[in-house]
Enzyme design. Structure first.
Site, PDB file in Angstrom:
ATOM      1  NE  ARG A  22      -2.233  -1.438   3.696  1.00 21.95           N
ATOM      2  CZ  ARG A  22      -3.236  -0.949   4.483  1.00 21.95           C
ATOM      3  NH1 ARG A  22      -4.231  -0.089   4.723  1.00 21.95           N
ATOM      4  NH2 ARG A  22      -2.080  -0.414   6.352  1.00 21.95           N
ATOM      5  CB  SER A 154       9.902  10.337   8.455  1.00 20.11           C
ATOM      6  OG  SER A 154       8.960  11.416   8.871  1.00 20.11           O
ATOM      7  CE1 TYR A 168       6.411   6.234  11.272  1.00 21.50           C
ATOM      8  CE2 TYR A 168       7.142   8.959  10.776  1.00 21.50           C
ATOM      9  CZ  TYR A 168       6.951   7.686  10.373  1.00 21.50           C
ATOM     10  OH  TYR A 168       6.414   8.013   8.822  1.00 21.50           O
ATOM     11  CE  LYS A 172      10.153   5.541   9.210  1.00 24.50           C
ATOM     12  NZ  LYS A 172      10.568   4.924   8.424  1.00 24.50           N
TER      13      LYS A 172
END
Length: 261
Positions: A22, A154, A168, A172
């Site tokens: 996805r 990110s 998160y 990253k």
């Protein structure tokens, strides 16, 4: 010693994309198929693998999708064995899989709300998983004198995370450091290791454009729009190509000018 001995044989270019069913991962799979690679991808849910295969037209003998948890080393080793039996050695690895847990109201958990279990799960998927795959595939790349490794990071790992949670952002940021360390170790063997750091790109992870969080983020993007998953895929394709042989240890920001603005 960058021999590049596999690059002249297009039918032997084999790429593994994690989180490839996805969003950004799916567009990366689509782009590498268009470029003539044999593409293996993994996801954690069978329905997502099936949907991706259907949307890609199954691509005859050049596409393989499988349910795999990249935090489970036995599953990853079995996956790599199946790919090798089918096509030979993996020449390109794209560590795209990542999770960013949200609460019921779609907000992230901050320090006082976050359980140690949630922290560990995000670090396992977003950082330890890529480490394990690099460690597993590097020996064959070294033996062949060629390899491309691309980690998908990110904006949250590059600057103050305004939307992402601390787990998160930490994972990253760690991926940027892992990229540099792996690049240093593998460069003498013809292997490049780079990181892509997307900003607000519309995907299954970020939600639709009219989502309240996305609407509040749009004003920070100098180009005045959200990124598209295929734009990230184009950068991945370039970094995987022979043209990028002198680029390693780099982090490429795809943020519409938000990073550094």
């Amino acid at each position: 010693m960058q021999t590049g001995k596999l690059t002249s044989e297009g039918d032997r270019r084999v790429v593994l994309v994690t989180g490839g069913a996805r969003g950004i991962g799916l567009e990366i799979v689509r782009r590498f198929l268009a470029d003539g690679y044999r593409v293996a991808f993994v996801a954690t849910k069978a329905k997502h693998v099936d949907q991706a295969l259907e949307s890609l037209g199954r691509a005859e003998d050049r596409l393989y999708g499988q349910v795999t948890d990249i935090t489970q080393q036995n599953e990853v080793s079995a996956l790599v064995g199946r790919i090798r039996n089918r096509w030979g050695e993996i020449t390109t690895l794209i560590n795209n899989a990542g999770i960013s847990p949200k609460r019921a109201n779609q907000e992230v958990s901050w320090f006082v709300q976050m359980s140690p279990e949630e922290w560990v799960r995000v670090i396992d998927v977003n950082l330890t998983g890529p480490f394990g795959l690099i460690r597993l595939l590097a020996p064959s790349m070294v033996a062949n004198g060629y390899g491309r490794i691309i980690n998908v990071g990110s904006l949250a790992g590059r600057t103050v995370p305004l939307i992402a949670g601390p787990h998160y952002a930490a994972s990253k940021a760690g991926l940027v450091g892992l990229t540099r360390a792996a690049a240093r170790d593998l460069a003498p063997h013809g292997i490049t290791v780079n990181c892509i750091a997307p900003g607000r790109v519309l995907s299954d992870l970020t939600g639709p454009a009219d989502d309240a969080v996305n609407r509040s983020a749009l004003w920070r993007i100098p180009v005045g729009r959200f990124g598209r998953a295929e734009e990230v895929a184009h950068v991945a394709a370039f970094l995987a190509s022979p043209m990028a042989g002198f680029i390693t240890g780099a982090t490429i920001d795809i943020t519409g000018g938000e990073f550094g603005a």
